[in-house]
Design an enzyme around this catalytic site. Sequence first.
Site, PDB file in Angstrom:
ATOM      1  CD  GLU A 171      85.019  26.524  25.278  1.00  0.00           C
ATOM      2  OE1 GLU A 171      85.169  25.554  26.034  1.00  0.00           O
ATOM      3  OE2 GLU A 171      85.352  26.508  24.085  1.00  0.00           O
ATOM      4  N   GLY A 172      80.415  25.553  27.788  1.00  0.00           N
ATOM      5  CA  GLY A 172      79.511  25.279  28.898  1.00  0.00           C
ATOM      6  C   GLY A 172      78.546  26.431  29.060  1.00  0.00           C
TER       7      GLY A 172
END
Length: 590
Positions: free
Chosen positions: A442-443
């Site tokens: 998620e980044g």
Amino acid sequence: MPEFNAPLRDMRFVLHEVFAAPALWARLPALADHVDADTADAILEEAAKVTGQLIAPLNRAGDEEGALWLAGQVTTPAGFKSAYATYIEGGWVGVSGNPEFGGMGMPKMLAVQFEEMLYAANSSFALYSALSSGACLAIDAHASQALKATYLPPLYEGRWAGSMCLTEAHAGTDLGLIRTRAEPLSDGSYSVSGSKMFITGGDQDLTENIIHLVLARLPDAPAGPKGISLFLVPKIQVNDDGSLGEPNAVTCGSIEHKMGIKASATCVMNFDGARGWLIGQANKGLAAMFTMMNYERLSIGIQGIGCAETSYQNARTYARERLQSRAPTGTVAPDKIADPIIVHPDVRRMLLSIKALTEGGRAFASYVGQQLDLAKYSADAQEQQQASALVALLTPVAKAFFTDTGFDSCVLGQQVFGGHGYIREWGQEQLVRDVRIAQIYEGTNGIQALDLLGRKVIANEGVTLQLFTRQIRDFAALPGTPYANPLLEAVQRLEDVSDWLRAQATLNPNEIGAASVEYLHLFGYVAYAWLWARMADVAQRAREAEPAFYDAKLATASFYFSRVLPRTLSLEQTIRAGSNSLFELDAASF
């Protein structure tokens, strides 16, 4: 066998006493009629039973067995399918979903407590419904009314699941490089072709259908991020009446063999002319997908808190029972062959570090949830706007700081066990492996730090940062505020460093990337200081009602301010050292 018991008293403390959440819900029209303190407590108590008794017992066995892939089909570990069927009977997938389409419509402040329980019990199991919840959010925010009516009810019900298909082998952080294509068809749908990787829950045997949200390019799309569109692509095609039709041209090519979260299927997904539908506007897909991504970033941040909580519970129990040596000040348990290791200063340092960071994280997650509720439900336009700005500012902090400190806490919890912490039966090494991914997906946390400093602080000249720090200063100025002076010193340090970086960034663009991770940590420690001061303020005023509970809060706050917050001093020095030393070494010399 490790166990998990939801920290309900701590959760009620944060919701009811620190943030007075029921009073907030009472003034928000969309929430006032169906959630109050009693409703919230009932939901939390039921969630504690579901996570502690149904889901947590599957955690170690699920890790041992893992998700399996055979001939294009994924099978989850033994017990998952039955547990999932029981889980969705309670409507947990749609706990904060839109009631118009079957969601429970609960506030995010309550949902973050439930998510923490879920990750604490079993991170792999949690991910299947977390992706569904995020997909629902994106569909509800951006899809047509027809798509919402068809897809949201079974998604909220949990009969169908969602996935987020972004990454390709050559395109991770830089999504502008994606090659997946979407060709328009005569009936208004699209033919989607391409391959995606690292797709959580891309295939599984828990639900009768999986709804993939896929980033792809239209034939006439401009290059780069401005040419990305978002498409809804079901695994099984859906008939006009909502029933399931023929399989779509969507297959799982393989699953990854991972360090942790082994019971969560991480898939390579192939779309070979699969039929899909456009969500939102053409070439605006990245903005639409960020609705889901930002939800998932907060959710994955909470994974860090949940894993740390379980690690703490296990380590605390072990430290009370494990007998080794005598206390430095003399025998504490004369009736035993040695004293429990909790008498030793270093063990206490480790346990208090986990406790202070986990409880601080829980309060911060609740604060972000509060801002999300205000941004969504407030009738005051200015309040709504400010809350939205704060959510944008704080989301990268929540994702990265929760997971960085969550990983550190799980390592500390493992260390408390000594050699036993390295042995699988005790569960601590699994927590270390499971939570490690939270710093990556998620980044990555480095990307979150760049987003915070580059976009959310420097690009808008610190306007939203000042909105946040003003709240801290206003609280510190109240009569009797505990730790007011160190809190003001800390927030001044954050503001001074922010101003210095804004000036330096105009001279050397490398300064942002060189300082971003340390800056995010500085921000996180200052935010936690504010929240610990707030918790201490409540505890000292309520102490006589429940001395043991509130004294523990006051003692942990004391530890935070004396032993944790000083980390900001070294972070400031590291930031002000600048970027030059990072570039003195030639690339060939690494």
